[in-house]
Design an enzyme around this catalytic site. Structure first.
Site, mmCIF file in Angstrom:
data_model
loop_
_atom_site.group_PDB
_atom_site.id
_atom_site.type_symbol
_atom_site.label_atom_id
_atom_site.label_comp_id
_atom_site.label_asym_id
_atom_site.label_seq_id
_atom_site.Cartn_x
_atom_site.Cartn_y
_atom_site.Cartn_z
ATOM 1 N N GLU A 159 33.837 4.312 -2.436
ATOM 2 C CA GLU A 159 35.141 4.319 -3.101
ATOM 3 C C GLU A 159 36.329 4.081 -2.167
ATOM 4 O O GLU A 159 37.266 4.877 -2.132
ATOM 5 C CB GLU A 159 35.309 5.637 -3.872
ATOM 6 C CG GLU A 159 34.218 5.832 -4.907
ATOM 7 C CD GLU A 159 34.235 7.204 -5.586
ATOM 8 O OE1 GLU A 159 35.172 7.970 -5.363
ATOM 9 O OE2 GLU A 159 33.296 7.489 -6.352
ATOM 10 N N GLU A 264 25.011 5.022 -10.215
ATOM 11 C CA GLU A 264 25.407 6.317 -10.806
ATOM 12 C C GLU A 264 25.572 6.173 -12.313
ATOM 13 O O GLU A 264 26.549 6.661 -12.904
ATOM 14 C CB GLU A 264 26.734 6.795 -10.183
ATOM 15 C CG GLU A 264 26.688 6.904 -8.670
ATOM 16 C CD GLU A 264 27.950 7.486 -8.041
ATOM 17 O OE1 GLU A 264 28.786 8.059 -8.769
ATOM 18 O OE2 GLU A 264 28.096 7.373 -6.821
HETATM 19 O O1 G3I Z 1 30.377 23.756 -3.676
HETATM 20 C C1 G3I Z 1 30.972 24.574 -4.676
HETATM 21 C C2 G3I Z 1 30.236 25.820 -4.812
HETATM 22 O O2 G3I Z 1 30.339 26.525 -3.614
HETATM 23 C C3 G3I Z 1 30.788 26.617 -5.986
HETATM 24 O O3 G3I Z 1 29.997 27.751 -6.195
HETATM 25 C C4 G3I Z 1 30.799 25.759 -7.262
HETATM 26 C C5 G3I Z 1 31.449 26.501 -8.423
HETATM 27 O O4 G3I Z 1 32.023 25.603 -9.327
HETATM 28 O O5 G3I Z 1 31.521 24.610 -7.014
HETATM 29 C C6 G3I Z 1 30.894 23.850 -6.012
HETATM 30 O O6 G3I Z 1 31.472 22.598 -5.841
HETATM 31 C C7 G3I Z 1 31.320 21.681 -6.879
HETATM 32 C C8 G3I Z 1 30.370 20.561 -6.437
HETATM 33 O O7 G3I Z 1 30.359 19.538 -7.390
HETATM 34 C C9 G3I Z 1 28.942 21.054 -6.212
HETATM 35 O O8 G3I Z 1 28.411 21.557 -7.393
HETATM 36 C C10 G3I Z 1 32.697 21.129 -7.174
HETATM 37 O O9 G3I Z 1 33.493 22.132 -7.752
HETATM 38 C C11 G3I Z 1 32.603 19.951 -8.109
HETATM 39 O O10 G3I Z 1 33.891 19.329 -8.192
HETATM 40 C C12 G3I Z 1 31.609 18.943 -7.543
HETATM 41 O O11 G3I Z 1 31.551 17.849 -8.425
HETATM 42 C C13 G3I Z 1 30.880 16.715 -7.947
HETATM 43 C C14 G3I Z 1 31.876 15.560 -7.783
HETATM 44 O O12 G3I Z 1 31.191 14.398 -7.382
HETATM 45 C C15 G3I Z 1 32.930 15.983 -6.773
HETATM 46 O O13 G3I Z 1 33.416 15.065 -5.988
HETATM 47 C C16 G3I Z 1 29.836 16.311 -8.973
HETATM 48 O O14 G3I Z 1 28.831 17.325 -9.025
HETATM 49 C C17 G3I Z 1 29.199 14.973 -8.601
HETATM 50 O O15 G3I Z 1 28.402 14.520 -9.651
HETATM 51 C C18 G3I Z 1 30.297 13.945 -8.349
HETATM 52 O O16 G3I Z 1 29.674 12.752 -7.937
HETATM 53 C C19 G3I Z 1 30.537 11.635 -7.728
HETATM 54 C C20 G3I Z 1 29.905 10.773 -6.666
HETATM 55 O O17 G3I Z 1 29.644 11.548 -5.523
HETATM 56 C C21 G3I Z 1 30.784 9.572 -6.336
HETATM 57 N N1 G3I Z 1 31.101 8.819 -7.526
HETATM 58 C C22 G3I Z 1 31.674 9.585 -8.623
HETATM 59 C C23 G3I Z 1 30.708 10.734 -8.970
HETATM 60 C C24 G3I Z 1 31.168 11.447 -10.157
HETATM 61 O O18 G3I Z 1 32.362 12.088 -9.862
#
Ligand code: G3I
Length: 389
Positions: A159, A264
């Protein structure tokens, strides 16, 4: 008697809270599996989460190994997890992932080395360019070399583009200049010569952003630096699947001499409050019940849209299977999808091929059928061609 009463009570609480251990069992290979169906066409993958890497869900685990031949870690190879402090890396989960994949004969697609999001806080605090450069170099060298040859591919840079095709305003652009993508690929190639290297982004099928991606890939190639492929993420909505743009993108990217992957894939069925497309993780909006219409289940009409969406995409993938290396779904089942929490937290979305009970959805059966029909039509076509010779 009292014990069985207590047991029934516990069971009903677990069921009503949706506890995954009490899912009705997934019944594998009823009418073919995804990986068996598309064998010889393209690799078929899924994104997996920490519980799946730790093998905490036997039913889900069986579904993964029956249907997919590749996995992408949804979060655990991102910098904030794998490199939490300046001089400390944490490979515990990524090593586990590689071991799990080896044991189950799955390819691993590393995600991701350089991304402006999910950066560790020590990087987000950096002010001077030297520190960012040192972090950037050490991170790529250390992480990529550890898994050289153990991963099928790396999303080296994720990205880096804005919607108009210009370079995204990020800490890397600001501190390292717009050559940072070329540099990332150069370092990744040195550290990991036996793993394929990809540029990965969303909306790069859209014309302006696609042109930017082509410029970026040519820049890497013109610098004499190795790149194997481009990943079109594929976060679409059932109401907007830009098939013509996707086809043009497949053709134009392949003409650069690189592989194309859909990295994805998922299809949201819910409204986007701002009517935007793509997957900008910084977007978010307040919860409103109107934005969450299907909490009680997916209406048939929407299920049909989802099926038609997947059908048209897989028809296109089959048509261009000579250019497509891999199709990866972003998650195993609906209950696990990031789209339940983006861009609005706490919604009920249905974007994948397996539902919350891990049952294959109509879209699953449809795409398997497409391939069967495709094979029959191709055989007839070849037979007719021979007869007409
Ligand atoms: O790590 C913390 C954890 O410590 C905590 O307990 C938990 C409680 O909510 O949150 C955890 O972090 C979350 C993380 O996923 C791991 O589960 C974040 O809040 C959450 O925002 C994060 O979301 C991820 C997102 O990327 C963030 O950037 C999604 O799971 C993941 O599917 C998404 O993937 C991205 C690709 O990497 C790039 N392309 C877009 C795609 C969709 O957004």
């Amino acid at each position: 008697m009292r014990d069985s009463f207590i047991l029934t009570g516990i069971l009903s609480i677990l069921l009503s809270t949706g506890c995954t251990s009490f899912r009705s069992p997934y019944e594998p290979k009823q009418t073919g599996s995804l990986k068996g169906t598309f064998k010889g066409d393209f690799t078929i993958g899924t994104a997996i989460n920490t519980d799946q890497i730790r093998e905490k869900d036997a039913t889900g685990g069986k579904l993964i190994t029956d249907n997919f031949d590749a996995v992408t870690p949804e979060n655990i190879m991102k910098a904030e997890v794998i490199h939490p402090e300046w001089d400390r890396y944490d490979f515990s989960l990524s090593d586990k992932l590689v071991a799990y994949a080896q044991k189950n004969n799955l390819k691993v697609n590393g995600h991701t080395l350089i991304w402006h999001s999910q950066l560790p806080s020590f990087v987000r605090r950096m002010k001077d360019a030297d520190s960012v450069r040192q972090y950037f170099t050490n991170h790529i060298k250390t992480v990529a070399s550890r898994y050289d040859g153990k991963l099928e591919s790396w999303d080296v840079v994720n990205e880096a583009l804005e919607e108009d095709g210009s370079m995204r305003r990020s800490i890397f652009l600001e501190k390292l200049g717009d050559n940072f993508v070329v540099e990332a690929f150069r370092l990744a190639r040195q550290a990991s010569p036996n793993t394929k290297l990809y540029y990965n982004d969303y909306n790069i099928e859209e014309p302006a952003k696609r042109a930017g991606a082509i410029r970026l890939i040519k820049k890497i190639q013109d610098a004499g630096v190795h790149i194997d492929g481009v990943g079109i993420q594929g976060h679409w909505n059932v109401n907007y699947i830009p098939l013509k743009h996707i086809e043009d993108a497949i053709i134009e990217f392949a003409a650069l001499g690189i592989d194309v992957a859909f990295t994805e894939l998922d299809l949201s069925v819910l409204p986007n409050p701002r009517n935007t497309i793509g997957a900008d993780v910084d977007q978010n909006a307040e919860y409103d019940a109107k934005l969450n219409p299907y909490t009680g289940g997916l209406p048939d009409s929407v299920q049909k849209k989802l099926t038609v969406g997947y059908e048209s995409l897989f028809r296109l993938f089959m048509k261009h299977s000579d250019k497509i290396d891999r199709v990866t779904l972003w998650g195993v089942h609906d209950g696990q999808s990031w789209l339940n929490n983006w861009p609005v937290m706490g919604r009920t979305n249905y974007p994948l091929l397996f539902d919350r009970q891990l049952k294959p959805k109509p879209a699953f059966y449809k795409i398997i059928k497409i391939k069967e029909n495709y094979s029959v039509n191709n055989q007839n076509h070849q037979k007719n061609a021979r007869i007409n010779q």
